[in-house]
Design a protein around this motif. Structure first.
Motif, PDB file in Angstrom:
ATOM      1  N   ILE A 109       0.833  -1.208   0.000  1.00  8.39           N
ATOM      2  CA  ILE A 109       0.000   0.000   0.000  1.00  8.39           C
ATOM      3  C   ILE A 109       0.863   1.252   0.000  1.00  8.39           C
ATOM      4  O   ILE A 109       0.555   2.234  -0.694  1.00  8.39           O
ATOM      5  CB  ILE A 109      -0.961  -0.010   1.205  1.00  8.39           C
ATOM      6  N   LEU A 110       1.969   1.238   0.732  1.00  8.65           N
ATOM      7  CA  LEU A 110       2.832   2.418   0.773  1.00  8.65           C
ATOM      8  C   LEU A 110       3.596   2.604  -0.543  1.00  8.65           C
ATOM      9  O   LEU A 110       3.935   3.732  -0.895  1.00  8.65           O
ATOM     10  CB  LEU A 110       3.809   2.318   1.952  1.00  8.65           C
ATOM     11  N   ARG A 111       3.855   1.516  -1.256  1.00  7.36           N
ATOM     12  CA  ARG A 111       4.462   1.648  -2.593  1.00  7.36           C
ATOM     13  C   ARG A 111       3.476   2.201  -3.599  1.00  7.36           C
ATOM     14  O   ARG A 111       3.855   2.871  -4.564  1.00  7.36           O
ATOM     15  CB  ARG A 111       4.985   0.291  -3.087  1.00  7.36           C
ATOM     16  N   HIS A 112       2.203   1.869  -3.402  1.00  8.75           N
ATOM     17  CA  HIS A 112       1.142   2.292  -4.321  1.00  8.75           C
ATOM     18  C   HIS A 112       0.054   3.014  -3.513  1.00  8.75           C
ATOM     19  O   HIS A 112      -1.038   2.468  -3.316  1.00  8.75           O
ATOM     20  CB  HIS A 112       0.550   1.070  -5.027  1.00  8.75           C
ATOM     21  N   PRO A 113       0.328   4.221  -3.030  1.00  7.63           N
ATOM     22  CA  PRO A 113      -0.615   4.886  -2.116  1.00  7.63           C
ATOM     23  C   PRO A 113      -2.003   5.118  -2.692  1.00  7.63           C
ATOM     24  O   PRO A 113      -2.968   5.275  -1.943  1.00  7.63           O
ATOM     25  CB  PRO A 113       0.087   6.207  -1.777  1.00  7.63           C
ATOM     26  N   TRP A 114      -2.148   5.133  -3.997  1.00  5.70           N
ATOM     27  CA  TRP A 114      -3.449   5.299  -4.630  1.00  5.70           C
ATOM     28  C   TRP A 114      -4.394   4.140  -4.317  1.00  5.70           C
ATOM     29  O   TRP A 114      -5.614   4.307  -4.386  1.00  5.70           O
ATOM     30  CB  TRP A 114      -3.288   5.435  -6.142  1.00  5.70           C
ATOM     31  N   THR A 168      -3.631   3.204   5.145  1.00  4.34           N
ATOM     32  CA  THR A 168      -4.333   4.269   4.422  1.00  4.34           C
ATOM     33  C   THR A 168      -3.961   5.633   4.979  1.00  4.34           C
ATOM     34  O   THR A 168      -3.707   6.584   4.231  1.00  4.34           O
ATOM     35  CB  THR A 168      -5.850   4.059   4.510  1.00  4.34           C
ATOM     36  N   SER A 169      -3.907   5.744   6.313  1.00  2.83           N
ATOM     37  CA  SER A 169      -3.504   7.005   6.932  1.00  2.83           C
ATOM     38  C   SER A 169      -2.062   7.333   6.578  1.00  2.83           C
ATOM     39  O   SER A 169      -1.729   8.484   6.276  1.00  2.83           O
ATOM     40  CB  SER A 169      -3.667   6.907   8.451  1.00  2.83           C
TER      41      SER A 169
END
Length: 250
Positions: A109-114, A168-169
């Motif tokens: 998720i942090l690599r792909h924040p979208w 997410t945050s």
């Protein structure tokens, strides 16, 4: 018997064409869409902008992907393929194995924040091959730990909800940093004095803030994630110990 019910609007609910144009395939479209999202964010994604990057018109893309919603399903499943889930070979290592899953999901998720911003828009994304495959392997870990059929799925969803919530945050925060042009340390240094002023009339917040040493903000995020992860796993472990007829998990 024929029915008038409309088809379910999901890429996973319709048959994929047997043959695709070699110059422009669904796989190539999805790979380029992931790159676009990583570089420019979800606001920049459209069939027109993606077609421009591929040197093709939007009409050509629609031969392989029926809509932008289907494209979102496809790119979500694509990046879920990066999540690593160990095999359920050692039931006594279930905590370590699930912690590894959780860290891998957070890292994705942090690599792909979208990803965080589209998870609620993905229709039947759970039917995608990568997402289903990772879910199957995670369920195997929960079953090996001692969770019964049905409860294993709930336990898995509990762990995933924690990871998605905190990641997410983090993703939103890191996206804000990227737009600001500052490093994480610069942002934290600039915010420190303002935070201390804001807490003057809030003694409990001030006490909590003082009890935590001022450190590298990236390290603080890692420690916060680990703390929450361990508490979730503690709760799952307590459930296994209290459930009648279950073996005691060390």
């Amino acid at each position: 018997m024929q029915t008038d019910e409309p088809p379910i609007p999901s890429v996973w609910a319709r048959r994929r064409a047997k043959r695709e144009q070699p110059a422009l395939s669904q796989d190539r479209i999805v790979s380029e869409a992931v790159r676009l999202l990583d570089e420019e964010g979800v606001e920049a994604l459209s069939m027109r902008s993606l077609g421009a990057r591929l040197g093709a018109g939007a009409t050509s893309l629609y031969r392989h992907v029926a809509s932008k919603d289907e494209l979102i399903e496809l790119v979500v499943d694509e990046v879920y393929g990066e999540v690593r889930v160990p095999g359920a070979d050692d039931p006594d290592a279930w905590r370590e194995d699930l912690a590894q899953c959780a860290r891998s999901l957070r890292a994705m998720i942090l690599r792909h924040p979208w990803v965080a911003s589209v998870l609620g828009q993905t229709g039947l994304a759970s039917l995608g091959p990568n997402l289903m495959g990772r879910s199957e392997r995670m369920i195997a870990l929960f079953r090996a730990a001692g969770f019964a059929p049905g409860e294993a799925d709930r336990a898995m969803n509990t762990l995933i909800a924690y990871v998605i919530g905190i990641a997410t945050s983090e993703a939103a925060y890191l996206s804000l940093l990227a737009r600001s042009g500052r490093t994480e340390q610069e942002w934290a240094d600039g915010l420190r004095s303002a935070a201390e002023r804001a807490m003057r009339e809030h003694p409990l917040l001030r006490e909590e803030h003082a009890a935590q040493p001022y450190e590298d903000p990236e390290r603080v995020r890692e420690e916060n994630f680990t703390y929450g992860l361990e508490r979730v796993l503690d709760g799952l472990q307590a459930r296994l110990r209290s459930a009648p007829g279950r073996r005691v998990i060390p």
